[in-house]
Design a protein around this motif. Structure first.
Motif, PDB file in Angstrom:
ATOM      1  N   LEU A   1      -5.540   2.243  -0.004  1.00 28.38           N
ATOM      2  CA  LEU A   1      -4.203   2.101  -0.587  1.00 28.38           C
ATOM      3  C   LEU A   1      -3.172   2.445   0.481  1.00 28.38           C
ATOM      4  CD1 LEU A   1      -2.492   1.625  -3.180  1.00 28.38           C
ATOM      5  CD2 LEU A   1      -2.606   4.102  -3.563  1.00 28.38           C
ATOM      6  N   LEU A   2      -2.343   1.478   0.858  1.00 29.08           N
ATOM      7  CA  LEU A   2      -1.322   1.698   1.881  1.00 29.08           C
ATOM      8  C   LEU A   2      -0.003   2.119   1.239  1.00 29.08           C
ATOM      9  CD1 LEU A   2      -1.784  -1.376   4.282  1.00 29.08           C
ATOM     10  CD2 LEU A   2      -3.172   0.696   4.073  1.00 29.08           C
ATOM     11  N   ALA A   3       0.556   3.228   1.707  1.00 31.52           N
ATOM     12  CA  ALA A   3       1.888   3.645   1.268  1.00 31.52           C
ATOM     13  C   ALA A   3       2.907   2.962   2.176  1.00 31.52           C
ATOM     14  CB  ALA A   3       2.018   5.163   1.351  1.00 31.52           C
ATOM     15  N   VAL A   4       3.650   2.030   1.629  1.00 33.88           N
ATOM     16  CA  VAL A   4       4.561   1.212   2.437  1.00 33.88           C
ATOM     17  C   VAL A   4       5.992   1.394   1.927  1.00 33.88           C
ATOM     18  CG1 VAL A   4       5.130  -1.118   3.225  1.00 33.88           C
ATOM     19  CG2 VAL A   4       2.733  -0.456   2.876  1.00 33.88           C
TER      20      VAL A   4
ATOM     21  N   LYS B   1       1.769  12.872  -5.315  1.00 35.13           N
ATOM     22  CA  LYS B   1       1.135  12.993  -6.633  1.00 35.13           C
ATOM     23  C   LYS B   1       0.893  11.607  -7.230  1.00 35.13           C
ATOM     24  CE  LYS B   1       1.696  14.960 -11.256  1.00 35.13           C
ATOM     25  NZ  LYS B   1       2.588  15.723 -12.179  1.00 35.13           N
ATOM     26  N   TRP B   2       1.894  10.743  -7.143  1.00 34.99           N
ATOM     27  CA  TRP B   2       1.763   9.397  -7.711  1.00 34.99           C
ATOM     28  C   TRP B   2       0.746   8.563  -6.929  1.00 34.99           C
ATOM     29  CZ3 TRP B   2       3.354   4.537  -5.596  1.00 34.99           C
ATOM     30  CH2 TRP B   2       3.232   3.459  -6.484  1.00 34.99           C
ATOM     31  N   LEU B   3       0.782   8.654  -5.603  1.00 38.95           N
ATOM     32  CA  LEU B   3      -0.167   7.892  -4.797  1.00 38.95           C
ATOM     33  C   LEU B   3      -1.611   8.260  -5.135  1.00 38.95           C
ATOM     34  CD1 LEU B   3       1.575   7.954  -1.294  1.00 38.95           C
ATOM     35  CD2 LEU B   3       1.210   5.937  -2.728  1.00 38.95           C
ATOM     36  N   GLU B   4      -1.861   9.538  -5.337  1.00 40.80           N
ATOM     37  CA  GLU B   4      -3.212   9.968  -5.689  1.00 40.80           C
ATOM     38  C   GLU B   4      -3.611   9.436  -7.062  1.00 40.80           C
ATOM     39  OE1 GLU B   4      -6.947  11.466  -6.075  1.00 40.80           O
ATOM     40  OE2 GLU B   4      -5.779  11.044  -4.277  1.00 40.80           O
TER      41      GLU B   4
ATOM     42  N   ILE C   1      -5.885   6.968   0.870  1.00 38.55           N
ATOM     43  CA  ILE C   1      -4.467   6.606   0.943  1.00 38.55           C
ATOM     44  C   ILE C   1      -4.077   6.630   2.417  1.00 38.55           C
ATOM     45  CG2 ILE C   1      -2.103   7.269   0.347  1.00 38.55           C
ATOM     46  CD1 ILE C   1      -3.447   8.852  -2.043  1.00 38.55           C
ATOM     47  N   ALA C   2      -3.518   5.542   2.922  1.00 34.63           N
ATOM     48  CA  ALA C   2      -3.085   5.485   4.316  1.00 34.63           C
ATOM     49  C   ALA C   2      -1.563   5.620   4.381  1.00 34.63           C
ATOM     50  CB  ALA C   2      -3.524   4.169   4.968  1.00 34.63           C
ATOM     51  N   VAL C   3      -1.087   6.568   5.167  1.00 37.16           N
ATOM     52  CA  VAL C   3       0.343   6.729   5.406  1.00 37.16           C
ATOM     53  C   VAL C   3       0.610   6.499   6.889  1.00 37.16           C
ATOM     54  CG1 VAL C   3       0.833   8.228   3.451  1.00 37.16           C
ATOM     55  CG2 VAL C   3       0.002   9.237   5.573  1.00 37.16           C
ATOM     56  N   ALA C   4       1.843   6.106   7.209  1.00 32.65           N
ATOM     57  CA  ALA C   4       2.123   5.534   8.536  1.00 32.65           C
ATOM     58  C   ALA C   4       2.742   6.519   9.515  1.00 32.65           C
ATOM     59  CB  ALA C   4       3.013   4.298   8.387  1.00 32.65           C
ATOM     60  N   HIS C   5       2.245   7.751   9.554  1.00 32.80           N
ATOM     61  CA  HIS C   5       2.724   8.692  10.571  1.00 32.80           C
ATOM     62  C   HIS C   5       2.159   8.308  11.937  1.00 32.80           C
ATOM     63  CE1 HIS C   5       3.038  11.491   6.950  1.00 32.80           C
ATOM     64  NE2 HIS C   5       4.265  11.342   7.394  1.00 32.80           N
TER      65      HIS C   5
END
Length: 442
Positions: A21-24, A104-107, A118-122
């Protein structure tokens, strides 16, 4: 692409079979991450958080990311948050509120739709900024490690690149993205570090990200070594009883050096802060019975032992008082509430006394709530009940056990057993009173 794939493999982030799941957000970093996932042929979905902080621009960000998901033919998830409301109600910054709501929502989405991570773009420059922020706040070894490539269900594949490299790749690929104007504002600490501090540091070390990445690996190794040593010693010193309590000989703890470091490593997993543990170290020679609290546990000094035990919370039972006298029990304390004529008593020796005619019945006995305010007797102006309790050194873990007296107009009358609100005080004109008396066991 080679660098991206090598970083994923080197850090064991995920396998090609696992859906991610990508957080974009729509910014250049997360947009590049989405394009790299698509080019690599990975399985993924896209999630977007609308924090509602930039009016129409926030909605345009969401539309942009939705279009991106359509382009890649992947599932799209979005939500809107009352970020400012959450910030005010929980007394946290807008940035912290957005972070809490986001993760919380992403999880929830990850779990519901069976994504592996969950992938975040740091990227690497974000990690450098984080280390500087941690140093300014005060930190330990873990804070010097920066942002980790993998933590629980969170992965950060863009740590393969620096911020400058991300900008270069986005420009070369001519990728469309959304620009957040707040990124240029220096009112946020992270932005000041990015825009003002790092340019100066790069004049000293042009490859600062490379240096910090190497440092991060060293600090992670030290943190891992320390964690192993702590767990080994914990298994020797902590004696777990059948009732769930843990006993630790104080004499054994006193032999450790440096004791403050060992104490923090032992007890921070139970929620104890450095300040509380410092008080414990200062006071544990002053006899038995001293108690120290975290949000989940209690430490009790009992002769030669420290006793660690989880807090067992009763539910706060509210009471509505329409007639007098009335008795109630609240967390092992008993109270009697009754009325009397002003001339029948001296008004001394009672827990609290208020003017009957200033009260609108019924009275409600309830627990403390976020945002509660009152004017403590003798003070000018209102004060947060939470700040009042802090001034009395009431542990944060016990705030919910403090009885708050509210009248029919929803005004706070008293905080038992310590103080009444000034507007309900007894004066020379008072004819009748309401008495709150704590009943002591014989």
């Amino acid at each position: 692409m080679d660098k991206f794939l090598h970083f994923i493999a080197e850090n064991n982030l995920f396998t090609k079979e696992q859906p991610i799941l990508l957080a974009v957000s729509g910014g250049k970093d997360s947009v590049l991450m989405a394009h790299l996932f698509a080019e690599a042929g990975f399985k993924f979905g896209i999630a977007h958080c609308n924090f509602g902080l930039r009016e129409k621009a926030s909605d345009l960000d969401e539309d942009f990311v939705k279009t991106l998901a359509v382009q890649f033919k992947v599932d799209f998830y979005s939500t809107a948050f009352p970020t400012e409301q959450y910030s005010n109600e929980n007394h946290v910054s807008i940035q912290m509120a957005a972070r809490d709501l986001r993760y919380k929502w992403l999880e929830e989405i990850r779990s519901q739709h069976n994504y592996s991570f969950i992938a975040v773009a740091h990227h690497q420059t974000d990690s450098v900024e984080t280390v500087f922020l941690n140093l300014l706040r005060g930190t330990g070894i873990a804070g010097l490690s920066g942002i980790l490539p993998k933590r629980d269900k969170l992965i950060r594949p863009l740590l393969a690149f620096t911020g400058k490299e991300v900008e270069k790749i986005v420009a070369q690929k001519k990728l469309a993205f959304r620009e957040d104007a707040s990124n240029a504002s220096t009112k946020y600490k992270r932005n000041r570090i990015r825009l003002e501090v790092l340019p100066i540091m790069r004049k000293i070390n042009p490859e600062i990200e490379k240096t910090f990445l190497a440092n991060s690996k060293r600090f992670q190794a030290i943190a891992s070594f320390l964690a192993q040593a702590v767990e080994e010693l914990r298994s020797e010193l902590f004696m777990v009883e059948s009732n769930g309590e843990t006993r630790i000989l104080i004499s054994h703890l006193k032999e450790l050096n440096p004791i403050s470091l060992w104490m923090y490593e032992f007890f921070s997993p139970y929620g104890f802060t450095e300040a509380v543990l410092s008080d414990l170290l200062r006071d544990w020679n002053n006899g038995s019975g001293r108690q120290f609290y975290s949000s989940t546990h209690q430490l009790l000094v009992d002769r030669e032992y420290l006793i660690l035990k989880p807090l067992v919370r009763e539910s706060f039972v509210s009471h509505s008082i329409k007639e007098f006298p009335y008795e109630f029990t609240c967390f092992h304390k008993k109270y009697k509430v009754y009325s009397a004529d002003r001339g029948d008593l001296s008004l001394t020796g009672f827990t609290q006394v208020v003017d009957f005619d200033t009260i609108k019945l019924p009275l409600l006995i309830r627990s403390w709530q976020q945002g509660d305010r009152f004017q403590p007797l003798g003070m000018k102006g209102q004060k947060k009940v939470s700040d009042f309790l802090i001034s009395l050194k009431i542990p944060v873990t016990l705030k919910q056990e403090v009885p708050v007296v509210e009248d029919g107009s929803q005004a706070i009358v008293a905080i038992l057993p310590w103080r009444i609100d000034d507007k309900f005080k007894v004066t020379a004109k008072t004819k009748k009173v309401i008495i709150f008396d704590e009943i002591k066991d014989e």
